[in-house]
Scaffold this motif. Structure first.
Motif: not given
Length: 225
Positions: A204-217, A220-225
């Motif tokens: 799966s894609w992983v969306w990381v919430w960024n509190e400073d920018s109030k958005s998600v980064l 792509p799948p597999g990049t945070l393994c």
């Protein structure tokens, strides 16, 4: 087969979030051990099991998994103003429809009673005094047996870039002494199942919430393994 749902307008979104944490009470039907879990622990269990647990929402006797339709701006609003935690899974309108879900109706008391009398209260949310929930823009997947299998998701939402799900056992074997792959206990008494991140996390894609920018980064799948 996907339905042609047309385009979404600026106030709409094809991203539907099932949040695993929020400030406030939970329906009584949610088991105590689940209520006591952190948003991260609930998400961890969903990823490992590829399963959503459905429970009756407030005032409704039919188990449902609940989602919020959220554009980027609305997601930021929910997290900042409605005390939603940035942890959960993301689906699409088509994926929920394929699972038998859909958007709920927000109706006054009189119309809500019509839904209730006809056994369809899980498809409606009452609006009026002490029932201000339109900001959730809710979608639901009703499920009598209380479980929904996740073959795939649009994304996994996390609130900490360093967070990873718990490792799970795979069908592969490794020699615990050497760390080398092996054929299993028949080859060596030191064989143990190889551990890895759950398949849903890897796929799966992983969306990381960024509190400073109030958005998600979006990763792509597999990049945070």
């Amino acid at each position: 087969m996907d339905l042609d749902l047309g385009i979404t307008g600026p106030a709409q979104s094809d991203d539907l979030y099932h949040f695993t944490g929020r400030v406030g009470e939970r329906p009584n039907d949610v088991p105590q051990h689940i209520q006591q879990m952190t948003p991260q622990q609930r998400l961890d269990a969903i990823i490992a099991e590829r399963t959503l647990r459905a429970f009756p929402p407030f005032g409704v006797g039919f188990p449902c998994a609940c989602f919020s339709e959220s554009s980027p701006e609305h997601l930021a609003f929910l997290i900042k103003n409605r005390k939603v935690k940035p942890w959960g899974i993301v689906g699409s309108r088509n994926s929920l429809l394929r699972l038998g879900g859909g958007a709920v109706a927000y109706v006054p008391d009189e119309q809500y009673q019509y839904f209730k009398i006809n056994g369809m209260a899980h498809w409606a949310v009452r609006i009026g005094t002490n029932s201000a929930w339109m900001h959730e823009r809710e979608w639901r997947i009703p499920r009598q047996n209380g479980t929904i299998t996740l073959n795939a998701v649009r994304a996994i939402l996390i609130g900490d870039a360093s967070w990873r799900p718990s490792l799970v056992e795979t069908d592969e074997w490794v020699n615990a002494e050497t760390g080398e792959p092996c054929q299993g206990p028949a080859e060596t008494p030191h064989a143990q199942p190889r551990q890895n991140y759950p398949a849903l996390w890897q796929e799966s894609w992983v969306w990381v919430w960024n509190e400073d920018s109030k958005s998600v980064l979006k990763h792509p799948p597999g990049t945070l393994c």
